[in-house]
Every structure is written in C-alpha cells, then in structure tokens.
Design a protein around this motif. Structure first.
Motif, PDB file in Angstrom:
ATOM      1  N   MET A   1       0.905  -1.053  -0.004  1.00  0.00           N
ATOM      2  CA  MET A   1      -0.138   0.025   0.092  1.00  0.00           C
ATOM      3  C   MET A   1       0.845   1.195   0.165  1.00  0.00           C
ATOM      4  O   MET A   1       1.889   1.316   0.729  1.00  0.00           O
ATOM      5  CB  MET A   1      -0.832   0.047   1.202  1.00  0.00           C
ATOM      6  CG  MET A   1      -1.955  -0.828   1.183  1.00  0.00           C
ATOM      7  SD  MET A   1      -3.115  -0.951   2.691  1.00  0.00           S
ATOM      8  CE  MET A   1      -3.491   0.762   2.745  1.00  0.00           C
ATOM      9  N   LYS A   2       0.387   2.166  -0.599  1.00  0.00           N
ATOM     10  CA  LYS A   2       1.142   3.472  -0.674  1.00  0.00           C
ATOM     11  C   LYS A   2       0.862   4.143   0.734  1.00  0.00           C
ATOM     12  O   LYS A   2      -0.087   4.204   1.390  1.00  0.00           O
ATOM     13  CB  LYS A   2       0.270   4.313  -1.773  1.00  0.00           C
ATOM     14  CG  LYS A   2       1.133   5.876  -1.972  1.00  0.00           C
ATOM     15  CD  LYS A   2       0.704   6.475  -3.256  1.00  0.00           C
ATOM     16  CE  LYS A   2       1.508   7.704  -3.265  1.00  0.00           C
ATOM     17  NZ  LYS A   2       2.156   7.810  -4.682  1.00  0.00           N
ATOM     18  N   LYS A   3       1.971   4.808   1.058  1.00  0.00           N
ATOM     19  CA  LYS A   3       2.138   5.312   2.663  1.00  0.00           C
ATOM     20  C   LYS A   3       2.051   6.822   2.510  1.00  0.00           C
ATOM     21  O   LYS A   3       2.578   7.488   1.477  1.00  0.00           O
ATOM     22  CB  LYS A   3       3.418   4.856   3.148  1.00  0.00           C
ATOM     23  CG  LYS A   3       3.385   3.472   3.264  1.00  0.00           C
ATOM     24  CD  LYS A   3       4.906   2.844   3.651  1.00  0.00           C
ATOM     25  CE  LYS A   3       4.935   1.262   3.741  1.00  0.00           C
ATOM     26  NZ  LYS A   3       5.858   0.940   2.688  1.00  0.00           N
ATOM     27  N   ASP A   4       1.640   7.405   3.342  1.00  0.00           N
ATOM     28  CA  ASP A   4       1.404   8.990   3.596  1.00  0.00           C
ATOM     29  C   ASP A   4       2.606   9.641   3.382  1.00  0.00           C
ATOM     30  O   ASP A   4       2.781  10.478   2.429  1.00  0.00           O
ATOM     31  CB  ASP A   4       0.786   9.266   4.793  1.00  0.00           C
ATOM     32  CG  ASP A   4      -0.620   9.065   5.072  1.00  0.00           C
ATOM     33  OD1 ASP A   4      -1.350   8.795   3.909  1.00  0.00           O
ATOM     34  OD2 ASP A   4      -0.979   9.081   6.022  1.00  0.00           O
TER      35      ASP A   4
ATOM     36  N   GLU B   1       5.335   8.790   1.415  1.00  0.00           N
ATOM     37  CA  GLU B   1       5.465   8.838  -0.124  1.00  0.00           C
ATOM     38  C   GLU B   1       5.005   9.937  -0.793  1.00  0.00           C
ATOM     39  O   GLU B   1       5.637  10.246  -1.980  1.00  0.00           O
ATOM     40  CB  GLU B   1       5.030   7.462  -0.546  1.00  0.00           C
ATOM     41  CG  GLU B   1       5.432   6.168  -0.346  1.00  0.00           C
ATOM     42  CD  GLU B   1       5.106   5.032  -0.788  1.00  0.00           C
ATOM     43  OE1 GLU B   1       4.673   5.225  -1.990  1.00  0.00           O
ATOM     44  OE2 GLU B   1       4.978   3.982  -0.067  1.00  0.00           O
ATOM     45  N   ASP B   2       4.654  10.884  -0.023  1.00  0.00           N
ATOM     46  CA  ASP B   2       3.938  12.190  -0.921  1.00  0.00           C
ATOM     47  C   ASP B   2       5.125  13.247  -0.616  1.00  0.00           C
ATOM     48  O   ASP B   2       5.102  14.399  -0.942  1.00  0.00           O
ATOM     49  CB  ASP B   2       2.831  12.760  -0.322  1.00  0.00           C
ATOM     50  CG  ASP B   2       2.054  13.775  -1.080  1.00  0.00           C
ATOM     51  OD1 ASP B   2       2.343  13.748  -2.437  1.00  0.00           O
ATOM     52  OD2 ASP B   2       1.431  14.555  -0.352  1.00  0.00           O
TER      53      ASP B   2
ATOM     54  N   ARG C   1      11.109  -1.310   2.321  1.00  0.00           N
ATOM     55  CA  ARG C   1      12.193  -0.686   1.382  1.00  0.00           C
ATOM     56  C   ARG C   1      13.485  -1.353   1.769  1.00  0.00           C
ATOM     57  O   ARG C   1      14.113  -1.771   1.003  1.00  0.00           O
ATOM     58  CB  ARG C   1      12.364   0.811   1.503  1.00  0.00           C
ATOM     59  CG  ARG C   1      13.402   1.237   0.409  1.00  0.00           C
ATOM     60  CD  ARG C   1      13.333   2.860  -0.010  1.00  0.00           C
ATOM     61  NE  ARG C   1      12.216   3.137  -1.123  1.00  0.00           N
ATOM     62  CZ  ARG C   1      11.353   3.870  -1.079  1.00  0.00           C
ATOM     63  NH1 ARG C   1      10.749   4.431  -0.041  1.00  0.00           N
ATOM     64  NH2 ARG C   1      10.500   3.873  -2.313  1.00  0.00           N
TER      65      ARG C   1
ATOM     66  N   GLU D   1      15.849   4.625  -4.210  1.00  0.00           N
ATOM     67  CA  GLU D   1      14.471   4.280  -4.801  1.00  0.00           C
ATOM     68  C   GLU D   1      14.346   2.727  -4.615  1.00  0.00           C
ATOM     69  O   GLU D   1      13.372   2.333  -4.427  1.00  0.00           O
ATOM     70  CB  GLU D   1      14.196   5.107  -6.176  1.00  0.00           C
ATOM     71  CG  GLU D   1      12.954   4.663  -6.402  1.00  0.00           C
ATOM     72  CD  GLU D   1      12.688   5.354  -8.004  1.00  0.00           C
ATOM     73  OE1 GLU D   1      11.502   5.184  -8.578  1.00  0.00           O
ATOM     74  OE2 GLU D   1      13.825   5.822  -8.479  1.00  0.00           O
TER      75      GLU D   1
ATOM     76  N   SER E   1       1.611  16.442  -3.617  1.00  0.00           N
ATOM     77  CA  SER E   1       0.337  16.409  -4.031  1.00  0.00           C
ATOM     78  C   SER E   1       0.018  18.074  -4.202  1.00  0.00           C
ATOM     79  O   SER E   1      -0.987  18.266  -4.647  1.00  0.00           O
ATOM     80  CB  SER E   1      -0.734  15.874  -3.025  1.00  0.00           C
ATOM     81  OG  SER E   1      -0.468  16.286  -1.568  1.00  0.00           O
TER      82      SER E   1
ATOM     83  N   GLU F   1       0.106  14.207 -10.706  1.00  0.00           N
ATOM     84  CA  GLU F   1       0.186  12.721 -10.177  1.00  0.00           C
ATOM     85  C   GLU F   1       1.397  12.074 -10.473  1.00  0.00           C
ATOM     86  O   GLU F   1       2.284  12.634 -11.312  1.00  0.00           O
ATOM     87  CB  GLU F   1      -1.107  11.976 -10.742  1.00  0.00           C
ATOM     88  CG  GLU F   1      -2.403  12.829 -10.631  1.00  0.00           C
ATOM     89  CD  GLU F   1      -2.904  12.775  -9.410  1.00  0.00           C
ATOM     90  OE1 GLU F   1      -2.646  11.406  -8.694  1.00  0.00           O
ATOM     91  OE2 GLU F   1      -3.380  13.452  -8.487  1.00  0.00           O
ATOM     92  N   ASP F   2       1.586  11.200  -9.664  1.00  0.00           N
ATOM     93  CA  ASP F   2       2.773  10.399  -9.969  1.00  0.00           C
ATOM     94  C   ASP F   2       2.959   9.766 -11.271  1.00  0.00           C
ATOM     95  O   ASP F   2       2.334   9.307 -11.973  1.00  0.00           O
ATOM     96  CB  ASP F   2       2.934   9.133  -8.801  1.00  0.00           C
ATOM     97  CG  ASP F   2       3.153   9.617  -7.546  1.00  0.00           C
ATOM     98  OD1 ASP F   2       3.902  10.823  -7.269  1.00  0.00           O
ATOM     99  OD2 ASP F   2       2.979   8.863  -6.510  1.00  0.00           O
TER     100      ASP F   2
END
Length: 132
Positions: A3-6, A8-9, A20, A74, A126, A131-132
């Motif tokens: 899942m994308k984590k907060d 990562e923004d 990672r 990355e 954001s 967008e990514d």
C-alpha cells in the motif's frame, strides 16, 4: 511495495522503512561489504564480477554500475550503506549530498548553513498539482 504510505508524498525523499529495507537487502549487503579493504580491492578490480556475489535486481545492479545515487535509494538502498560505495569512489558525504540534490557541493553546503531547504513547495508532492 504494498500500500502507498502517506510519507511517499514527500518530494525528493525515499523513506527507508521495512518494505524498502527488504527490497534493498542485497544492494545494502553489497554496499556494506565495501567497509573492508579486501572487498574494495576485489570490487575495484572487476565491478561486474564482484556484483555477481549479490543477487540484486537488474535495476539495482545497473544503478550501482552507473552510480545512480538517488535510484539506489529508490530501489531500497540505505543512504548510510550506499555512502560506502561513494567513499570507495573518493566521494565524501557532503559531496554526495550535493550530487544527489543536483546542487553541487558549495551550493548544498551554503543551503545547509542557511537553515536547509525552504519548506515552500517542498512539503508534499500533492501540492504540486501533478500525479505520480
């Protein structure tokens, strides 16, 4: 990586978390191996042959060979481990930070002496409207 984590923004940042760490395990094992002179000598004598000892992904391996510092992070590299590769190449940590930010050593040093990077426009990707 799940899942994308907060966090990562955050622009320009690859948070080294458990996911990672798992992804970069072999990359980091390679990098930390360079703490020993005998391993640096073997690596410097034949980079590709030395890298064969570590079952990295093709992308990780290429990032090492191309010295793509941010790409290594990355792909799961830990900055403290990847800095061993930089040190092997004669690059100190301050120079590495300058390379990784694209600022160069002197501009990076000046920015840090003046309190670091401005938070304006650097809090969240954001906020950029992309967008990514």
């Amino acid at each position: 990586m799940g899942m994308k984590k907060d966090y990562e923004d955050i622009p320009g940042t690859f948070v080294f978390d458990a996911d990672r760490g798992r992804e970069g395990y072999h990359l980091n094992q390679f990098c930390i191996s360079l703490r020993l002179q005998k391993n640096r000598d073997l690596f410097n004598a034949g980079e590709e042959a030395y890298l064969d000892r570590f079952p990295m992904t093709a992308d990780q391996r290429q990032a090492v060979l191309n010295r793509e510092w941010n790409r290594m992070l990355e792909l799961g590299g830990n900055i403290y481990y990847t800095s061993k590769l930089a040190a092997n190449d004669g690059i100190n940590f301050q120079d590495l930070a300058g390379i990784m930010t694209g600022m160069g050593r002197d501009a990076y040093r000046e920015m840090m002496l003046n309190g670091g990077r401005s938070i304006e426009g650097n809090r969240y990707k954001s906020e950029w409207g992309e967008e990514d």
